[in-house]
Design an enzyme around this catalytic site. Structure first.
Site, PDB file in Angstrom:
ATOM      1  N   ARG A   1     -10.178  -2.295  -4.014  1.00  0.00           N
ATOM      2  CA  ARG A   1     -10.069  -3.042  -2.768  1.00  0.00           C
ATOM      3  C   ARG A   1     -11.405  -3.030  -2.022  1.00  0.00           C
ATOM      4  NH1 ARG A   1      -4.323  -0.303  -0.911  1.00  0.00           N
ATOM      5  NH2 ARG A   1      -5.661   1.476  -0.660  1.00  0.00           N
TER       6      ARG A   1
ATOM      7  N   ASP B   1       0.870  -1.172   0.000  1.00  0.00           N
ATOM      8  CA  ASP B   1       0.000   0.000   0.000  1.00  0.00           C
ATOM      9  C   ASP B   1       0.910   1.226   0.000  1.00  0.00           C
ATOM     10  OD1 ASP B   1      -2.403   1.614   0.492  1.00  0.00           O
ATOM     11  OD2 ASP B   1      -1.601   1.846   2.510  1.00  0.00           O
TER      12      ASP B   1
ATOM     13  N   LYS C   1     -11.115   6.167  -3.490  1.00  0.00           N
ATOM     14  CA  LYS C   1     -11.554   7.404  -2.865  1.00  0.00           C
ATOM     15  C   LYS C   1     -13.019   7.763  -3.138  1.00  0.00           C
ATOM     16  CE  LYS C   1      -7.973   8.163  -0.449  1.00  0.00           C
ATOM     17  NZ  LYS C   1      -7.751   6.728  -0.216  1.00  0.00           N
TER      18      LYS C   1
ATOM     19  N   MET D   1     -10.999   3.988   5.376  1.00  0.00           N
ATOM     20  CA  MET D   1      -9.705   4.170   4.718  1.00  0.00           C
ATOM     21  C   MET D   1      -9.224   2.871   4.078  1.00  0.00           C
ATOM     22  SD  MET D   1      -7.888   6.925   4.260  1.00  0.00           S
ATOM     23  CE  MET D   1      -7.964   8.006   5.690  1.00  0.00           C
TER      24      MET D   1
ATOM     25  N   ALA E   1     -13.568  10.288   9.030  1.00  0.00           N
ATOM     26  CA  ALA E   1     -12.901  10.213   7.726  1.00  0.00           C
ATOM     27  C   ALA E   1     -12.049   8.957   7.596  1.00  0.00           C
ATOM     28  CB  ALA E   1     -12.029  11.446   7.516  1.00  0.00           C
TER      29      ALA E   1
ATOM     30  N   HIS F   1     -14.909   5.634  -0.843  1.00  0.00           N
ATOM     31  CA  HIS F   1     -14.649   6.145   0.506  1.00  0.00           C
ATOM     32  C   HIS F   1     -15.572   7.327   0.810  1.00  0.00           C
ATOM     33  CE1 HIS F   1     -11.303   7.080   3.645  1.00  0.00           C
ATOM     34  NE2 HIS F   1     -12.420   7.701   3.995  1.00  0.00           N
TER      35      HIS F   1
ATOM     36  N   ASP G   1      -1.732  -1.168   5.844  1.00  0.00           N
ATOM     37  CA  ASP G   1      -2.047  -0.680   7.189  1.00  0.00           C
ATOM     38  C   ASP G   1      -3.539  -0.634   7.463  1.00  0.00           C
ATOM     39  OD1 ASP G   1      -2.826   2.617   6.990  1.00  0.00           O
ATOM     40  OD2 ASP G   1      -1.822   1.718   5.271  1.00  0.00           O
TER      41      ASP G   1
ATOM     42  N   ALA H   1      -0.029   5.273   1.246  1.00  0.00           N
ATOM     43  CA  ALA H   1      -0.137   6.161   2.416  1.00  0.00           C
ATOM     44  C   ALA H   1      -0.284   5.355   3.699  1.00  0.00           C
ATOM     45  CB  ALA H   1      -1.317   7.105   2.254  1.00  0.00           C
TER      46      ALA H   1
END
Length: 267
Positions: free
Chosen positions: A158, A10, A51, A47, A43, A54, A184, A12
């Site tokens: 994903r 990944d 986006k 994650m 927010a 999201h 993460d 970020a």
């Protein structure tokens, strides 16, 4: 042969942007600009998703959707996600320029992986437009996976395995259990499991911890351990085969996976 062939990362919170600060800041900034403020905690919940998805997930949270209805006269819907995304992407591009630094130790680990003969790819919830800013900045500091598959470049993002499989196809790597996904977020870990790969979750540098390196180091040892364990539990529940504090600790974890493969174990 029990040797691994590839590691798929990944971005970020895993390779760059300690604490996954840029997307959280972009989301809170944009929703506030549109008159429906959200918290950083809200927010961060979805994650790892592409986006646009999201944004839709945040907008459909009961509290957010209720506030959106008060502001705009209707519950949050897909057309609203389009509206938010149109503002979000340029805002994230603006913010990411200050949050593209590699996490400590990452460049050295990637160099060690290359010396070991491992191929390196990546998936991200960021769009190609955002990554066109990130890729050269990260590459200039030693972080340059061979493949970058962005949100929107496969039929599903994903946690489907398609972005990860696209990496493996382009890298010429098979079988899938010769690859490791490092991420993460629970969504990213599920991507790896759905792809048939081994998965290693990062606990200290990512979205769930949500802290810069300085903020992390300011925690007491007990508090740092407590938070790390809570995050590890969540990521293990999502399917991670093991957890590490950061990518800096990746090499010994890969040795453990190769030992497991030597014993005939599968993900």
């Amino acid at each position: 042969m029990n040797a691994l062939k590839a590691v798929i990362f990944d971005w970020a919170g895993t390779l760059i942007d300690h604490g996954c600060l840029a997307p959280a800041l972009a989301f809170t900034t944009v929703f506030e600009r549109l008159g429906v403020p959200i918290s950083a905690a809200e927010a961060r919940i979805p994650m790892g998703l592409p986006k646009w998805e999201h944004i839709l997930a945040v907008g459909k949270m009961p509290r957010v959707s209720s506030d959106w209805a008060k502001r705009y006269g209707h519950a949050f819907a897909e057309a609203d996600a389009d509206r938010v995304f149109a503002v979000f992407e340029p805002e994230n591009i603006r913010i990411i320029k200050d949050h593209s630094a590699p996490i400590a130790g990452v460049a050295n680990v990637l160099s060690a992986l290359k010396e070991r003969g491992l191929r390196m790819g990546s998936t991200t919830g960021y769009t190609r437009a955002i990554m066109e800013v990130v890729i050269p900045l990260a590459a200039g500091k030693g972080v340059a996976p061979e493949q970058v598959v962005c949100a929107g470049e496969t039929q599903e993002g994903r946690p489907s395995p398609l972005m990860l499989w696209k990496n493996l196809v382009e890298l010429g790597v098979w079988p899938a259990d010769a690859a490791v996904k490092v991420d993460d977020t629970p969504v990213g870990i599920r991507e790896g499991r759905n792809a048939g790969c081994w998965t290693i979750a990062v606990t200290e540098t990512g979205n769930a911890m949500g802290l810069s390196e300085d903020e992390l180091n300011a925690l007491s040892a007990d508090e740092r351990t407590r938070r790390r364990q809570l995050i590890a539990d969540e990521l293990l529940e999502a399917g991670a085969h093991m957890t590490i504090p950061s990518v800096r600790e990746l090499m010994p974890a890969l040795d453990l996976i190769e030992a497991a493969r030597a014993q005939g174990r599968k993900p």
